[in-house]
Design a protein around this motif. Structure first.
Motif, PDB file in Angstrom:
ATOM      1  N   PHE A 264       0.893  -1.164   0.023  1.00  0.00           N
ATOM      2  CA  PHE A 264       0.012  -0.199  -0.169  1.00  0.00           C
ATOM      3  C   PHE A 264       0.738   1.292  -0.168  1.00  0.00           C
ATOM      4  O   PHE A 264       1.577   1.289   0.773  1.00  0.00           O
ATOM      5  CB  PHE A 264      -0.821  -0.098   1.176  1.00  0.00           C
ATOM      6  CG  PHE A 264      -1.612   1.061   1.546  1.00  0.00           C
ATOM      7  CD1 PHE A 264      -2.952   1.387   0.660  1.00  0.00           C
ATOM      8  CD2 PHE A 264      -1.411   2.257   2.521  1.00  0.00           C
ATOM      9  CE1 PHE A 264      -3.628   2.427   0.982  1.00  0.00           C
ATOM     10  CE2 PHE A 264      -2.194   3.158   2.679  1.00  0.00           C
ATOM     11  CZ  PHE A 264      -3.286   3.635   2.120  1.00  0.00           C
TER      12      PHE A 264
ATOM     13  N   TRP B  14       0.159   5.214   0.213  1.00  0.00           N
ATOM     14  CA  TRP B  14      -0.912   6.280   0.412  1.00  0.00           C
ATOM     15  C   TRP B  14      -0.604   7.371  -0.396  1.00  0.00           C
ATOM     16  O   TRP B  14       0.466   7.809  -0.720  1.00  0.00           O
ATOM     17  CB  TRP B  14      -1.076   6.831   2.013  1.00  0.00           C
ATOM     18  CG  TRP B  14      -1.748   7.954   2.272  1.00  0.00           C
ATOM     19  CD1 TRP B  14      -1.403   8.910   2.713  1.00  0.00           C
ATOM     20  CD2 TRP B  14      -3.126   8.141   1.925  1.00  0.00           C
ATOM     21  NE1 TRP B  14      -2.361  10.065   2.895  1.00  0.00           N
ATOM     22  CE2 TRP B  14      -3.632   9.166   2.425  1.00  0.00           C
ATOM     23  CE3 TRP B  14      -4.163   7.220   1.184  1.00  0.00           C
ATOM     24  CZ2 TRP B  14      -4.840   9.858   2.521  1.00  0.00           C
ATOM     25  CZ3 TRP B  14      -5.514   7.654   1.387  1.00  0.00           C
ATOM     26  CH2 TRP B  14      -5.826   8.882   1.851  1.00  0.00           C
TER      27      TRP B  14
ATOM     28  N   ARG C 130      -6.751  17.589   8.498  1.00  0.00           N
ATOM     29  CA  ARG C 130      -5.722  16.792   8.563  1.00  0.00           C
ATOM     30  C   ARG C 130      -4.545  17.783   8.851  1.00  0.00           C
ATOM     31  O   ARG C 130      -4.472  18.917   8.262  1.00  0.00           O
ATOM     32  CB  ARG C 130      -5.678  16.117   7.170  1.00  0.00           C
ATOM     33  CG  ARG C 130      -6.409  15.333   6.645  1.00  0.00           C
ATOM     34  CD  ARG C 130      -6.282  14.673   5.314  1.00  0.00           C
ATOM     35  NE  ARG C 130      -5.172  13.980   5.306  1.00  0.00           N
ATOM     36  CZ  ARG C 130      -5.362  12.500   5.280  1.00  0.00           C
ATOM     37  NH1 ARG C 130      -6.617  11.918   5.348  1.00  0.00           N
ATOM     38  NH2 ARG C 130      -4.361  11.788   5.268  1.00  0.00           N
TER      39      ARG C 130
ATOM     40  N   GLN D 171     -11.823   2.137   8.530  1.00  0.00           N
ATOM     41  CA  GLN D 171     -10.741   1.756   7.667  1.00  0.00           C
ATOM     42  C   GLN D 171     -10.341   0.437   8.418  1.00  0.00           C
ATOM     43  O   GLN D 171     -10.132   0.186   9.308  1.00  0.00           O
ATOM     44  CB  GLN D 171      -9.596   2.868   7.906  1.00  0.00           C
ATOM     45  CG  GLN D 171      -8.480   2.721   7.034  1.00  0.00           C
ATOM     46  CD  GLN D 171      -7.512   3.511   7.499  1.00  0.00           C
ATOM     47  OE1 GLN D 171      -7.050   3.659   8.620  1.00  0.00           O
ATOM     48  NE2 GLN D 171      -6.533   4.226   6.155  1.00  0.00           N
TER      49      GLN D 171
ATOM     50  N   TRP E 258     -11.423   0.981   2.867  1.00  0.00           N
ATOM     51  CA  TRP E 258     -12.422   1.582   3.931  1.00  0.00           C
ATOM     52  C   TRP E 258     -13.744   0.754   3.662  1.00  0.00           C
ATOM     53  O   TRP E 258     -13.947   0.212   2.689  1.00  0.00           O
ATOM     54  CB  TRP E 258     -12.800   3.287   3.490  1.00  0.00           C
ATOM     55  CG  TRP E 258     -11.516   3.946   3.985  1.00  0.00           C
ATOM     56  CD1 TRP E 258     -10.474   4.079   3.104  1.00  0.00           C
ATOM     57  CD2 TRP E 258     -11.395   4.753   5.020  1.00  0.00           C
ATOM     58  NE1 TRP E 258      -9.825   5.195   3.713  1.00  0.00           N
ATOM     59  CE2 TRP E 258     -10.136   5.570   4.902  1.00  0.00           C
ATOM     60  CE3 TRP E 258     -12.136   4.775   6.113  1.00  0.00           C
ATOM     61  CZ2 TRP E 258      -9.837   6.183   6.053  1.00  0.00           C
ATOM     62  CZ3 TRP E 258     -11.779   5.433   7.348  1.00  0.00           C
ATOM     63  CH2 TRP E 258     -10.579   6.384   7.079  1.00  0.00           C
TER      64      TRP E 258
ATOM     65  N   ASN F 280      -5.254   3.823  12.634  1.00  0.00           N
ATOM     66  CA  ASN F 280      -4.106   4.719  13.318  1.00  0.00           C
ATOM     67  C   ASN F 280      -4.810   4.924  14.982  1.00  0.00           C
ATOM     68  O   ASN F 280      -5.840   5.038  14.883  1.00  0.00           O
ATOM     69  CB  ASN F 280      -3.821   5.947  12.822  1.00  0.00           C
ATOM     70  CG  ASN F 280      -3.557   5.689  11.263  1.00  0.00           C
ATOM     71  OD1 ASN F 280      -2.543   4.938  10.757  1.00  0.00           O
ATOM     72  ND2 ASN F 280      -4.299   6.366  10.365  1.00  0.00           N
TER      73      ASN F 280
ATOM     74  N   GLU G 278     -11.242  10.513  10.723  1.00  0.00           N
ATOM     75  CA  GLU G 278     -11.077  11.431   9.948  1.00  0.00           C
ATOM     76  C   GLU G 278     -12.604  12.078   9.535  1.00  0.00           C
ATOM     77  O   GLU G 278     -13.383  11.530   9.894  1.00  0.00           O
ATOM     78  CB  GLU G 278     -10.623  10.701   8.492  1.00  0.00           C
ATOM     79  CG  GLU G 278      -9.309  10.448   8.800  1.00  0.00           C
ATOM     80  CD  GLU G 278      -8.769   9.926   7.232  1.00  0.00           C
ATOM     81  OE1 GLU G 278      -9.038  10.391   6.355  1.00  0.00           O
ATOM     82  OE2 GLU G 278      -7.908   9.148   7.291  1.00  0.00           O
TER      83      GLU G 278
ATOM     84  N   HIS H 295     -10.843   7.526  -0.875  1.00  0.00           N
ATOM     85  CA  HIS H 295     -11.687   6.927  -0.200  1.00  0.00           C
ATOM     86  C   HIS H 295     -12.561   5.916  -0.830  1.00  0.00           C
ATOM     87  O   HIS H 295     -13.031   4.769  -0.621  1.00  0.00           O
ATOM     88  CB  HIS H 295     -12.241   7.538   1.179  1.00  0.00           C
ATOM     89  CG  HIS H 295     -11.179   7.987   2.179  1.00  0.00           C
ATOM     90  ND1 HIS H 295     -11.361   8.869   3.040  1.00  0.00           N
ATOM     91  CD2 HIS H 295      -9.797   7.820   2.192  1.00  0.00           C
ATOM     92  CE1 HIS H 295     -10.349   9.152   4.002  1.00  0.00           C
ATOM     93  NE2 HIS H 295      -9.298   8.520   3.327  1.00  0.00           N
TER      94      HIS H 295
ATOM     95  N   MET I  70     -10.879   3.088  -2.325  1.00  0.00           N
ATOM     96  CA  MET I  70     -10.933   2.250  -1.586  1.00  0.00           C
ATOM     97  C   MET I  70     -12.243   1.717  -0.761  1.00  0.00           C
ATOM     98  O   MET I  70     -11.839   0.809   0.199  1.00  0.00           O
ATOM     99  CB  MET I  70      -9.856   2.660  -0.377  1.00  0.00           C
ATOM    100  CG  MET I  70      -8.535   3.160  -1.020  1.00  0.00           C
ATOM    101  SD  MET I  70      -7.827   4.299   0.316  1.00  0.00           S
ATOM    102  CE  MET I  70      -7.007   3.358   1.672  1.00  0.00           C
TER     103      MET I  70
HETATM  104  O1  LIG Z   1      -7.178   6.335   3.723  1.00  0.00           O
HETATM  105  C1  LIG Z   1      -6.272   6.886   4.156  1.00  0.00           C
HETATM  106  O2  LIG Z   1      -5.019   6.077   4.609  1.00  0.00           O
HETATM  107  C2  LIG Z   1      -4.060   6.973   4.974  1.00  0.00           C
HETATM  108  C3  LIG Z   1      -3.455   6.477   6.393  1.00  0.00           C
HETATM  109  O3  LIG Z   1      -4.645   5.828   7.184  1.00  0.00           O
HETATM  110  C4  LIG Z   1      -2.858   4.995   6.023  1.00  0.00           C
HETATM  111  O4  LIG Z   1      -1.572   5.494   5.838  1.00  0.00           O
HETATM  112  C5  LIG Z   1      -5.045   7.714   5.310  1.00  0.00           C
HETATM  113  O5  LIG Z   1      -4.381   9.074   6.081  1.00  0.00           O
HETATM  114  C6  LIG Z   1      -6.046   7.936   4.765  1.00  0.00           C
HETATM  115  O6  LIG Z   1      -7.021   8.987   4.708  1.00  0.00           O
END
Ligand SMILES: O=C1O[C@H]([C@@H](O)CO)C(O)=C1O
Length: 548
Positions: free
Chosen positions: A160, A162, A283, A352, A361, A438, A443, A513, A516
């Motif tokens: 993966f 990002w 963010r 997620q 997601w 995380n 988010e 998203h 995903m």
């Molecule tokens: O979909 C996502 O992946 C990254 C992180 O969560 C994984 O590296 C992030 O900021 C998102 O919004």
């Protein structure tokens, strides 16, 4: 009245933020031409795909497509993609005044610059509930230097990758990347050139004393934004095509897929110019603010304001974003009262997850896959092997699931199953946010519904309480919208009428998203549809259905 457009869609080298890259243009432009129409007009767009090696489809964002669900422009849901070399005719009615958008809805192609605005004025002789002298449309966007295919490949591989934060923010297609930050310098002196007029800041010229209606839309790939004009208040009067009970703000929070009209009076010291800026919120900011010049005539439009550009509120101030969401109510003379009860409640847990070793997601622990046979055709023609016939879950484990805890990575699956809604019923959706993969992180997700407007009944913090929270719904004057945010660790409640025969996507408007898996699909009233146009067919199980 018929408004007829001929659009050629093709790649061109452009430098919207001074960095040269391939951009998808419409008749040579990005943002594409603004569609200016009047309520009740028919829009015809004859689109020629000159991308050579790439398919395309265009979604008319905020237009409900009543009676024309096949022209919603959502690849895999309402149509097959338009092949290179082909032309496709979109034909639909703009049935309500307001500010809308259009953009690519195929893969992550929107990020390439294929987007624009739609302005619909009321019928002759119908006044709007506010006055202004002039109007301007502004689309805010975030901008990446990598191509969507490079990004999409990184997102969908087991290794993966990002997409990261955007390189710049664009105001009406213009941004400014600091070329000295380039990690791989190029031999081409034109590869990143900050002296190009193409990337000079957008200038909004105003006449002192006049009032301006700014129609502001966001089509960011990722970022939630704040927009502000130094030293000026803004009065919010419209949201997603609905009149708002006016309220005054210093900065506008705007999420991808939303549109607002704000009134701004040029009532400050006219001897100078001012900054209009947009910055990332929700963010941690690494992208520089987008800058435009709010130019008081007759000052020179390129004269820099004597001040430091305002950065807007700090990125992690969730409270003021929630407060602005809560402040948006229907204008008192334009209230469409929602049904006071519902026929069905669906709760969508946003998480997620890891599915088959990939970061995805999920909604109620199901990650969405787009099929290659559009649902609209599959349902109408009874092609039951075109997608999974098991409907996805309508809730999650309310008792045991802790939305504040990191996602249990592995318990999600993926599916292309859909929700069938009984025609003419009232449906409530509660979007439940949660911690992602995380630690201590949740988010903001802007959810966009195709084919309908919904009432925004409420927002809350933490876990939605099915028994008590509905008692506090706003059933008196809720705003209607087509896109709404679910805030970090919070919930958002919506209500809509399933009264538009067709198949409609409902998804997170963050391009990565949705790609995903962060989306669902609703189908309603399919048996009421007459024959589908063959122009939308020809892919997947509908090969051979296409009769040119
Ligand atoms: O979909 C996502 O992946 C990254 C992180 O969560 C994984 O590296 C992030 O900021 C998102 O919004």
């Amino acid at each position: 009245r018929i408004r007829h457009y001929r659009w050629e869609v093709k790649y061109e080298y452009k430098s919207p933020d001074c960095y040269k890259k391939l951009v998808i243009t419409i008749n040579g432009r990005s943002p594409g031409p603004t569609i200016i129409a009047q309520e009740g007009d028919t829009i015809i767009v004859d689109l020629e795909n000159s991308l050579l090696t790439e398919n395309v489809a265009i979604h008319w964002h905020g237009i409900r497509q009543i009676g024309t669900p096949w022209f919603d422009g959502t690849e895999g849901v309402t149509q097959c993609p338009i092949l290179p070399g082909d032309t496709f005719r979109y034909e639909f009615v703009v049935d309500r005044p307001g500010t809308y958008l259009y953009h690519a809805h195929y893969g992550m192609q929107r990020e390439s610059g294929l987007y624009g605005s739609i302005q619909v004025s009321p019928r002759d002789g119908v006044a709007e509930p506010f006055d202004y002298d002039y109007e301007r449309s502004i689309i805010l966007n975030d901008w990446y230097h990598k191509s969507p295919s490079e990004q999409a490949t990184g997102l969908s591989s087991t290794d993966f990758k990002w997409i990261g934060e955007p390189q710049s923010l664009l105001i009406q297609g213009k941004g400014r990347f600091n070329c000295s930050k380039l990690t791989t310098p190029s031999l081409d002196p034109d590869a990143c050139n900050q002296t190009k007029p193409e990337c000079a800041p957008y200038v909004l010229t105003v006449i002192p004393g006049k009032t301006y209606r700014l129609r502001i839309g966001s089509l960011t790939s990722l970022s939630a934004l704040t927009f502000q004009i130094e030293g000026h208040n803004m009065t919010v009067v419209e949201a997603d095509g609905h009149y708002v009970e006016p309220f005054v703000i210093k900065n506008l929070f705007i999420y991808s897929g939303e549109t607002y009209s704000v009134l701004v009076k040029a009532d400050q010291d006219p001897s100078r110019n001012y900054w209009a800026t947009t910055s990332v919120v929700s963010r941690n900011r690494t992208t520089p603010s987008g800058l435009a010049t709010f130019n008081y005539y007759p000052n020179h439009p390129r004269r820099s304001p004597p001040t430091v550009p305002p950065p807007g509120p700090v990125w992690n101030d969730v409270e003021s974003r929630l407060a602005q969401s809560l402040a948006i109510k229907s204008h008192q003379n334009y209230i469409h009262k929602p049904p006071q009860t519902t026929d069905r409640l669906i709760v969508f847990l946003n998480t997620q997850n890891q599915v088959d070793g990939r970061v995805r997601w999920s909604v109620n622990n199901v990650s969405f896959n787009l099929p290659h046979t559009p649902y609209l055709i599959a349902l109408k023609e009874n092609l039951t092997d075109a997608f999974d016939q098991t409907p996805p879950p309508t809730g999650y484990d309310f008792v045991n699931y802790d939305i504040f805890k990191r996602t249990n990575k592995t318990n999600a699956t993926s599916s292309d199953g859909i929700y069938k809604l009984q025609f003419n019923t009232t449906v409530d959706i509660v979007l439940q946010n949660a911690n992602d993969m995380n630690i201590n992180n949740s988010e903001t997700h802007p959810w966009h519904l195709h084919g309908h407007d919904f009432w925004v009944l409420g927002y809350g913090k933490g876990k939605f309480d099915i028994f008590n929270d509905p008692r506090n719904y706003n059933l008196e004057n809720p705003i209607m919208k087509n896109t709404v945010a679910v805030h970090p660790f919070g919930w958002t409640a919506l209500r809509f009428r399933a009264d538009n025969p067709g198949v409609w996507a409902f998804h997170c408007h963050i391009e990565a998203h949705f790609y995903m898996g962060m989306g669902v699909v609703f189908a309603e009233g399919i048996d009421m549809l007459k024959n589908l146009p063959s122009s939308i067919m020809g892919c997947g199980h509908t090969k051979g259905f296409h009769r040119p």
